[in-house]
Design a protein around this motif. Structure first.
Motif, mmCIF file in Angstrom:
data_model
loop_
_atom_site.group_PDB
_atom_site.id
_atom_site.type_symbol
_atom_site.label_atom_id
_atom_site.label_comp_id
_atom_site.label_asym_id
_atom_site.label_seq_id
_atom_site.Cartn_x
_atom_site.Cartn_y
_atom_site.Cartn_z
ATOM 1 N N UNK A 169 -13.788 -5.859 -23.274
ATOM 2 C CA UNK A 169 -12.597 -5.186 -22.758
ATOM 3 C C UNK A 169 -11.754 -4.612 -23.875
ATOM 4 N N UNK A 170 -11.595 -5.379 -24.959
ATOM 5 C CA UNK A 170 -10.722 -4.952 -26.063
ATOM 6 C C UNK A 170 -11.300 -3.760 -26.811
ATOM 7 N N UNK A 215 -12.785 -1.229 -25.461
ATOM 8 C CA UNK A 215 -12.725 0.014 -24.687
ATOM 9 C C UNK A 215 -11.743 0.963 -25.363
ATOM 10 N N UNK A 216 -11.911 2.279 -25.120
ATOM 11 C CA UNK A 216 -11.040 3.211 -25.848
ATOM 12 C C UNK A 216 -9.561 3.120 -25.477
ATOM 13 N N UNK A 217 -9.250 2.880 -24.195
ATOM 14 C CA UNK A 217 -7.825 2.866 -23.833
ATOM 15 C C UNK A 217 -7.439 1.496 -23.330
ATOM 16 N N UNK A 218 -6.857 0.677 -24.194
ATOM 17 C CA UNK A 218 -6.389 -0.639 -23.760
ATOM 18 C C UNK A 218 -4.885 -0.695 -23.990
ATOM 19 N N UNK A 227 -9.933 -1.452 -15.884
ATOM 20 C CA UNK A 227 -11.192 -2.142 -16.110
ATOM 21 C C UNK A 227 -11.106 -2.978 -17.395
ATOM 22 N N UNK A 228 -10.533 -2.354 -18.435
ATOM 23 C CA UNK A 228 -10.403 -3.085 -19.702
ATOM 24 C C UNK A 228 -9.535 -4.319 -19.505
ATOM 25 N N UNK A 270 -4.225 -8.820 -28.767
ATOM 26 C CA UNK A 270 -5.017 -9.308 -29.896
ATOM 27 C C UNK A 270 -4.255 -10.419 -30.631
ATOM 28 N N UNK A 288 -9.834 3.283 -16.167
ATOM 29 C CA UNK A 288 -10.401 2.753 -17.408
ATOM 30 C C UNK A 288 -9.537 1.619 -17.959
ATOM 31 N N UNK A 289 -8.212 1.854 -17.949
ATOM 32 C CA UNK A 289 -7.294 0.815 -18.441
ATOM 33 C C UNK A 289 -7.410 -0.431 -17.591
ATOM 34 N N UNK A 301 -9.640 -14.326 -20.085
ATOM 35 C CA UNK A 301 -9.417 -15.004 -21.363
ATOM 36 C C UNK A 301 -7.923 -15.114 -21.647
ATOM 37 N N UNK A 340 -4.608 -7.787 -37.992
ATOM 38 C CA UNK A 340 -5.403 -8.940 -37.547
ATOM 39 C C UNK A 340 -6.821 -8.512 -37.238
ATOM 40 N N UNK A 361 -11.272 -7.119 -17.721
ATOM 41 C CA UNK A 361 -12.204 -7.857 -18.573
ATOM 42 C C UNK A 361 -11.460 -8.844 -19.462
ATOM 43 N N UNK A 362 -10.257 -8.421 -19.910
ATOM 44 C CA UNK A 362 -9.504 -9.284 -20.823
ATOM 45 C C UNK A 362 -8.788 -10.401 -20.061
ATOM 46 N N UNK A 383 -2.821 -3.363 -26.724
ATOM 47 C CA UNK A 383 -3.969 -3.932 -27.433
ATOM 48 C C UNK A 383 -3.515 -4.870 -28.549
ATOM 49 N N UNK A 411 -16.493 -11.386 -22.842
ATOM 50 C CA UNK A 411 -15.936 -10.465 -21.842
ATOM 51 C C UNK A 411 -14.699 -9.773 -22.393
ATOM 52 N N UNK A 412 -13.791 -10.572 -22.951
ATOM 53 C CA UNK A 412 -12.541 -10.010 -23.447
ATOM 54 C C UNK A 412 -12.796 -9.079 -24.625
#
Lengths: 398, 580
Positions: free
Chosen positions: A218-219, A221-224, B54-55, A231, B51-52, B62, B574, B58-59, A227, A214-215
């Motif tokens: 999510x990671x 996706x274009x706009x996180x 939603x991302x 990470x 969008x942000x 975790x 990383x 999802x994260x 990030x 899932x993560x």
């Protein structure tokens, strides 16, 4: 690069003044060991040099390429008999191998075959370096694989020794037995440890794979936002030394009452497996074509359907190999379970660790051989999955 | 992706769309609207925000999971490396009284400190917490542990004559119900809730569990004002009896410390004058006891403690307690770098006691040697893998990946089998006659064993990053350099090597990070000279139980690793970590 059967440089008989000393030197080197094992190093050195010089001359100049097959078999037979006289059955095997090698080596040097696959303009120094380099690499590969290979025959030892017994070297069936394997399968300690490992690893794997996949989606996706920081946090269980993770978890889990419980170990192992899942799944998602999900949505699929029917089948190889990494992490892990677990959660590596520290029995070697078998199976699976993933990626449009 | 040629929004020039747009813009400058009438900018922002979100959603599971099960334990460890509340929670009044003590003026603290120590120790001994404190302080000053343990047993004997005098006067002083009535005051009278809460809190800090809940007792405000020491001691007794022992307060005879506190109260001039006006339960008994107690010789707590153990007169012990009074201490960190806290500030330990610096140096040195040998062994292998035909390279790659996938313990046990004195390598050397049977090489349980085994274990971590970098270097560069007249060495050193440096860097940092925190292999093949700092951390967690020092050592190690991790992230990123 060149296909293996193409000859670039002409081969031909070299002058005896070149190949005889070279083969003799190799023979002297080999002779030193034989001589040392049988009493006199000097005799071995001289004898090896003389015998090999004569052999090389006979093979290259007398028999030549016409009777190559006969010459090489003769060399094998000669050395095998000599070996048997000196050292019995193991001597026969070592002698046969030496005979095969020297037969090949004499022809290889004597007929300039070592240049066959190299470009013609190389100087002899460059050719020498080319082969020296290969020998060095061979030695390093040997270093990498030897310890693992040595363990396997030792696990069939009939004695309780950690080394080869004279019976084993004589290939005497008496010297071999399955007793350590029987011990592994009958000893309640080992069976309990195996059962604990089997109980812990899959649950930890399921946890890390489901959260991790899932993560990872999510990671990618274009706009996180944040990030990089996210990470860094998610990868950190792989970077932080295990002893520190173990210490921290020991302190913290004892505050929560999780220390020494099944779930404490499962949670700890799950978090240790997460970086592997994240890395493999995000790597798979890099090649994922986003327009496929848009196409699915366009045709009326809701996000859940899109995920399970379109995205999941495509990234499945990555997810499975991430899961295998997480599984092996938990299955092999010993430091954290040593601290977070209690006697009731004693896993297979833990049992091995105690065995190694107190040097109880070579049953450890039997377990090690079984584990090597498991790792070969896992390695093959991951490799097959990687190929499948690449094929799938190649097929998808875009 | 929408194609520029067919997307009406992207075609420039006169189209009906563009004309309408131009008209719109002329009518309402700077306000482009989306289909639903909201300004386009806001609509876009909203979509982006969605969008942000939603991302992040999802994260989030975790991230939460990792924060709770991994980051929180690490934070807890950092906290433990400075946490030192045990001294001030076990001996709160003593540490407060010690605040004014100056060792240079007076080698042993004065009577008030010893009086406070008596009440603190009595309560701690009842709760069996004094031995923990003794163990804690023993890390700093050897001998304190036995001092605390022996004193805890003999506290009951202090002031025996007073208790005897009190009980000789009236047997009712041995009666649990009488004490309960005396301390509870008249039915419905005013209670001292503040004292009860304060004592509950103090007990909770002392033993680390909650003391809330009904205890069937509350001290009367009147008696608390009249007999402050005795009421405080009795309240602590009542809380302990009700919660820890699960007994009824009114049926248990109070501790000796309560009676001593009462006798001290009855000698206090303030209490003597206030006793005239007191009319609550037990007033007659108190008035009868007062002159007897006042006539007794003063109780010398200091002498009493010195009689139990003369080490209570030792200035060093008292200085240790004073130095470690604060709730947070740098003491563990100082210990971790071979220093100690002294009244004159941090100082280095004696030369022969400096083990951690030695251990840290050894860890760094051996990690460097392991990294270096991994580079030496890994570079040729990576080179040959990157330059062989694909099929051969894949076959040879198995020889690298198989050890990588094999259990760490399997490889460590293999090295134990290989390296020990009756092991495979020694047997082969003896058989070949290179080594005499009586002079077998010692290759295990020392630095050599650790370095060999760990180089083998970590070598794949060096080869894999090097290989992935070398694969991207075109072989034609080397040929071009040679055709321009470079020798083999120049071509390698000036053309190939600089391009392979990123691979070396990535592999080296990875191997160094992994080796610096290694535990299992040094533990099994390291003996005493080949162990790392992590073995010491494990020792302090499981054997010496000095968790604070283990946490401080761990924090230092973590700091080193995090700096390297940061460097790795800067150099390699990383995201670029590859597996297999």
């Amino acid at each position: 690069m060149v296909a293996s059967d193409i000859v670039i440089t002409e081969t031909g008989r070299k002058p005896a003044g070149f190949y005889v000393p070279v083969v003799a030197a190799a023979g002297a080197f080999f002779g030193v060991f034989v001589g040392a094992a049988n009493g006199s190093t000097l005799m071995g050195l001289l004898g090896g040099a003389v015998i090999l010089a004569v052999l090389a001359f006979v093979l290259v100049d007398v028999l030549g390429t016409g009777q190559e097959k006969a010459g090489r078999w003769g060399s094998i037979a000669l050395f095998a008999v000599a070996g048997m006289l000196l050292g019995g059955v193991p001597g026969l095997v070592v002698g046969g191998l030496a005979g095969w090698f020297f037969g090949w080596f004499a022809y290889w040097v004597g007929f300039n075959r070592y240049r066959a696959k190299l470009v013609p303009y190389l100087t002899s120094g460059q050719v020498l370096w080319y082969y020296t380099f290969r020998v060095i690499c061979g030695v390093i590969f040997f270093f990498l694989i030897a310890p693992i290979v040595v363990v396997m025959p030792l696990s069939f030892n009939a004695e309780n020794f950690f080394t080869f017994t004279p019976e084993m070297l004589r290939f005497d069936p008496e010297g071999y037995s399955f007793k350590h394997y029987r011990d592994f399968f009958n000893n309640p300690d080992w069976q309990q440890a195996l059962w604990n490992s089997v109980r812990i690893a899959p649950v930890a794997t399921i946890l890390s794979v489901s959260f991790g996949t899932l993560a990872a989606i999510g990671l990618s996706q274009p706009h996180v936002p944040f990030r990089r920081a996210i990470m860094a946090i998610l990868i950190s269980p792989m970077i932080v030394p295990l002893i520190i993770s173990a210490a921290g978890m020991y302190f913290f889990y004892s505050r929560l009452g999780l220390q020494g419980t099944y779930w404490g170990v499962v949670l700890a192992h799950a978090v240790l497996g997460i970086p592997f899942v994240i890395i493999t799944v995000t790597a798979t998602l890099v090649g994922f074509d986003r327009s496929l999900t848009r196409a699915a949505a366009n045709m009326g699929a809701n996000p859940v359907t899109t995920f399970f029917r379109v995205q999941m089948p495509l990234i499945l190889p990555g997810v499975i190999s991430g899961g295998l990494f997480a599984f092996i992490t938990s299955f092999d892990e010993v430091v954290v379970v040593l601290f977070v677990g209690s006697a009731g959660q004693k896993t297979l590596p833990w049992q091995m660790f105690t065995g190694l520290r107190e040097q109880i029995s070579p049953t450890i070697l039997a377990v090690a051989t079984i584990l090597v078998g498991i790792s070969i199976a896992l390695l093959t699976t991951v490799e097959l999955l990687r190929r499948r993933s690449e094929r799938l990626r190649g097929m998808s449009p875009g | 992706m929408s194609d520029a040629a067919t997307d009406p929004d992207k075609i420039e020039g006169p189209t009906p769309d563009n004309a309408l747009r131009a008209a719109d813009q002329a009518a309402r400058p700077e306000k482009v609207l989306a289909a639903d009438g909201t300004p386009l900018k806001r609509s876009l922002n909203r979509a982006l925000r969605m969008q942000k979100m939603r991302a992040l959603l999802l994260i989030a599971p975790l991230l939460l999971f990792v924060l709770l099960t991994f980051i929180a334990p690490i934070a807890d460890m950092l906290f433990r490396s400075v946490e030192n509340q045990i001294v001030s929670t076990t001996l709160p009044r003593t540490t407060a009284a010690l605040g004014n003590w100056d060792a240079s003026q007076d080698p042993v603290p004065d009577e008030t400190v010893f009086e406070a120590l008596y009440y603190d120790m009595f309560l701690a001994a009842e709760a069996k917490e004094h031995t923990k404190l003794g163990t804690r302080l023993n890390y700093e000053e050897t001998g304190i542990s036995s001092l605390f343990r022996s004193s805890g047993r003999k506290l009951d004997d202090i002031g025996e004559d007073r208790i005897d005098a009190l009980e000789d006067l009236n047997e009712t002083w041995e009666d649990a119900a009488f004490w309960f009535a005396l301390m509870s005051g008249p039915e419905g009278g005013e209670k001292d809730a503040a004292l009860l809460d304060a004592q509950r809190e103090r007990m909770a800090e002392l033993s680390g569990h909650s003391y809330s809940g009904d205890i069937g007792f509350a001290p009367a405000a009147a008696i608390s004002a009249l007999l402050p020491r005795a009421t405080r001691a009795y309240t602590a007794f009542a809380i302990f009896t009700a919660i820890d022992d699960g007994d009824v307060v009114a049926e248990e005879e109070p501790w000796e410390a309560v009676k001593i506190a009462l006798s001290e109260d009855l000698r206090d001039p303030d209490s003597i004058s206030a006793l005239e006006d007191y009319s609550g339960p037990g007033a007659a008994e108190l008035r009868a006891a007062q002159p007897v107690m006042a006539d007794m010789p003063p109780l010398d707590f200091r002498q009493a403690f010195l009689d139990i153990d003369e080490d209570w007169g030792d200035t060093d012990n008292w200085q240790t307690i004073q130095i470690y009074s604060p709730s947070y201490t740098s003491g563990y960190f100082l210990n971790a770098v071979d220093m100690e806290k002294t009244p004159d500030g941090p100082q280095f330990r004696d030369e022969k006691e400096r083990i951690y610096w030695l251990l840290l140096k050894r860890t760094l040195f051996m990690s460097l040697v392991i990294t270096g040998s991994c580079i030496l062994l890994g570079y040729p292998v990576a080179w040959i893998l990157a330059n062989l035909p694909m099929r051969t390279a894949n076959l040879l790659m198995i020889l690298v990946l198989l050890p990588f996938w094999t259990s760490l313990l399997v490889r460590t046990s293999a090295w134990k089998v290989m390296l020990q004195q009756q092991g495979v390598i020694n047997d082969v050397l003896v058989w070949l006659g290179l080594v005499d049977d009586s002079a077998r090489l010692i290759m295990i349980n020392n630095q050599f064993g650790t370095i060999v085994a760990m180089t083998h274990i970590l070598l794949p971590f060096m080869i894999l990053p090097m290989y992935s970098v070398m694969q991207t270097i075109p072989p034609s560069y080397l040929r071009a350099a040679k055709s321009l007249g470079a020798t083999n060495w120049t071509a390698f050193w000036r053309v190939y090597f600089p391009q392979s440096v990123p691979g070396i860097g990535a592999g080296s940092i990875l191997v160094f990070i992994l080796s610096i925190g290694y535990y299992i292999t040094p533990e099994i093949v390291g003996g005493t000279t080949g162990t790392f700092i992590s073995n010491r951390i494990a020792y302090h967690i499981s054997s010496s139980l000095n968790w604070g020092l283990a946490a401080a050592l761990g924090t230092i190690l973590l700091a080193v690793v995090l700096i390297l991790y940061w460097a790795y992230d800067k150099i390699v990123g990383i995201d670029n970590v590859k597996l297999g």
